[in-house]
Design a protein around this motif. Structure first.
Motif, PDB file in Angstrom:
ATOM      1  N   LEU A  85      12.013  26.521 -43.290  1.00  0.00           N
ATOM      2  CA  LEU A  85      10.894  25.399 -43.516  1.00  0.00           C
ATOM      3  C   LEU A  85       9.662  25.821 -42.567  1.00  0.00           C
ATOM      4  CD1 LEU A  85      13.061  22.449 -43.262  1.00  0.00           C
ATOM      5  CD2 LEU A  85      12.839  23.526 -45.412  1.00  0.00           C
ATOM      6  N   LYS A  86       8.722  25.544 -43.184  1.00  0.00           N
ATOM      7  CA  LYS A  86       7.373  25.805 -42.558  1.00  0.00           C
ATOM      8  C   LYS A  86       6.618  24.675 -41.997  1.00  0.00           C
ATOM      9  CE  LYS A  86       6.174  29.991 -44.975  1.00  0.00           C
ATOM     10  NZ  LYS A  86       4.846  30.400 -45.825  1.00  0.00           N
ATOM     11  N   MET A  87       6.974  24.254 -40.692  1.00  0.00           N
ATOM     12  CA  MET A  87       6.499  23.011 -39.946  1.00  0.00           C
ATOM     13  C   MET A  87       5.372  23.316 -39.020  1.00  0.00           C
ATOM     14  SD  MET A  87       9.971  20.999 -39.731  1.00  0.00           S
ATOM     15  CE  MET A  87       9.281  19.387 -38.939  1.00  0.00           C
ATOM     16  N   PRO A  88       4.064  23.591 -39.414  1.00  0.00           N
ATOM     17  CA  PRO A  88       2.732  24.250 -38.426  1.00  0.00           C
ATOM     18  C   PRO A  88       2.903  23.119 -37.200  1.00  0.00           C
ATOM     19  CG  PRO A  88       2.411  23.268 -40.623  1.00  0.00           C
ATOM     20  CD  PRO A  88       3.561  23.312 -40.850  1.00  0.00           C
ATOM     21  N   ALA A  89       3.130  22.106 -37.204  1.00  0.00           N
ATOM     22  CA  ALA A  89       2.796  21.135 -36.252  1.00  0.00           C
ATOM     23  C   ALA A  89       3.765  21.139 -35.052  1.00  0.00           C
ATOM     24  CB  ALA A  89       2.352  19.547 -36.758  1.00  0.00           C
ATOM     25  N   ALA A  90       5.186  21.522 -35.495  1.00  0.00           N
ATOM     26  CA  ALA A  90       6.229  21.594 -34.469  1.00  0.00           C
ATOM     27  C   ALA A  90       5.782  22.528 -33.190  1.00  0.00           C
ATOM     28  CB  ALA A  90       7.458  21.801 -35.212  1.00  0.00           C
ATOM     29  N   ASN A  91       6.094  22.232 -32.260  1.00  0.00           N
ATOM     30  CA  ASN A  91       5.641  23.095 -30.926  1.00  0.00           C
ATOM     31  C   ASN A  91       7.094  23.419 -30.117  1.00  0.00           C
ATOM     32  OD1 ASN A  91       5.810  20.771 -29.715  1.00  0.00           O
ATOM     33  ND2 ASN A  91       3.599  20.411 -29.081  1.00  0.00           N
ATOM     34  N   GLY A  92       8.147  23.450 -30.873  1.00  0.00           N
ATOM     35  CA  GLY A  92       9.359  23.919 -29.902  1.00  0.00           C
ATOM     36  C   GLY A  92       9.650  25.173 -30.278  1.00  0.00           C
TER      37      GLY A  92
END
Length: 311
Positions: A296-303
């Motif tokens: 999945l592409k979750m550009p806002a996630a920062n982990g």
């Protein structure tokens, strides 16, 4: 010749379809995900207790996978904020009463869009307010690819329900509908802790442990899920340390070690077995790791991806 050309075209289509599927799913076997959240147990009553007397099922399950003993809530140590971090990969200050949607999209909606499969995504929670996790404020995602929900008595603002009801509903949905992604929450350690009755808090933890063990066995023995499912267990936050180091188990919400330190167990065919990992990871890392599992592409996630989970 024409017939041979048709056969060759079909074979090419099958070949590239398989390659596309392999590219989307980075892991060899994992196709489905079941997540269980036990709300609000303090680490000192779970894996921080050398007797493990309150969590016999979690201790059994962790031997089938990877146990993270230094997993942490690095954001706001409250219920809705903790769940939001787990699902979006972003620590957010969010209203804890169910009046506010998360700012960022969760992996529930992203999975639904990526695989055009929102009908097979479920959010099942004892706390009604957690229905907000099914949606977000992001205008690119708001009210789109929403998962199925079964939260509280009858949805947001309807009141909490007993974990026994949530367990029954979750078991039935897993059995009858076979969701591809299922996120389940049990409330009782947190609810009983807030009531300030130690015996009820421990009983709530033991019952959550029991329900989780039953769901784990159901999923891992179901022919639909067997050998193809990641089963992950964690929490949204802990509780205050006892005096003089903190305000005590009844509440939570600050930066103390009791509120921040939780645990995570990850099991499945692609996961390492009987491993204890003591490195520090956060709830943001969990969301990014789920995104990695399913491409999945979750550009806002920062982990960061918790690569130590995998074989």
């Amino acid at each position: 010749m024409k017939k041979a050309g048709i056969i060759w075209s079909v074979l090419l289509l099958f070949f590239f379809s398989c390659r596309k599927d392999a590219a989307i799913f980075p892991l060899e076997n994992t196709r489905y995900l079941v997540v269980v959240i036990i709300d609000g147990p303090r680490y000192s009553e779970t894996f921080g207790d050398s007797t493990l007397q309150n969590i016999p099922q979690l201790n059994r399950i962790r031997q089938e996978g990877v146990l993270y003993t230094n997993f942490r809530n690095t954001g706001v140590t409250a219920t809705t904020s903790g769940h939001t971090s787990l699902l979006t990969g972003v620590d957010q200050v969010i209203d804890n009463s169910g009046n506010e949607l998360p700012d960022q999209v969760s992996f529930l909606q992203v999975y639904g869009k990526t695989y055009n499969d929102a009908k097979n995504v479920w959010l099942i929670t004892s706390k009604d307010k957690l229905e907000v996790l099914a949606n977000c404020k992001d205008p690119n995602w708001n009210n789109t690819y929403l998962p199925n929900t079964n939260c509280g008595v009858s949805g947001r603002f309807s009141g909490y329900r007993e974990d026994s009801t949530t367990f029954r509903i979750a078991s039935e949905i897993l059995r009858d509908k076979h969701p591809h992604v299922c996120f389940i929450q049990f409330k009782q350690p947190d609810a009983a802790g807030h009531a300030g009755i130690w015996q009820d808090y421990i009983l709530g933890l033991k019952k959550s442990d029991e329900y989780t063990g039953l769901l784990y066995d159901q999923v891992m023995n179901d022919p639909f899920y067997k050998g193809k499912t990641a089963f992950i267990i964690t929490s949204d936050h802990g509780r205050h340390l006892e005096p003089p180091y903190g305000a005590g188990f009844q509440n939570h919400g600050d930066n103390c070690e009791g509120c921040r330190r939780i645990s995570l167990i990850a099991c499945g065919a692609d996961f390492r077995r009987n491993v204890i990992d003591t490195l520090a990871y956060s709830q943001r890392d969990f969301a990014v790791t789920v995104a990695h599992i399913f491409g999945l592409k979750m550009p806002a996630a920062n982990g960061n991806v918790m690569h130590s989970m995998f074989k």
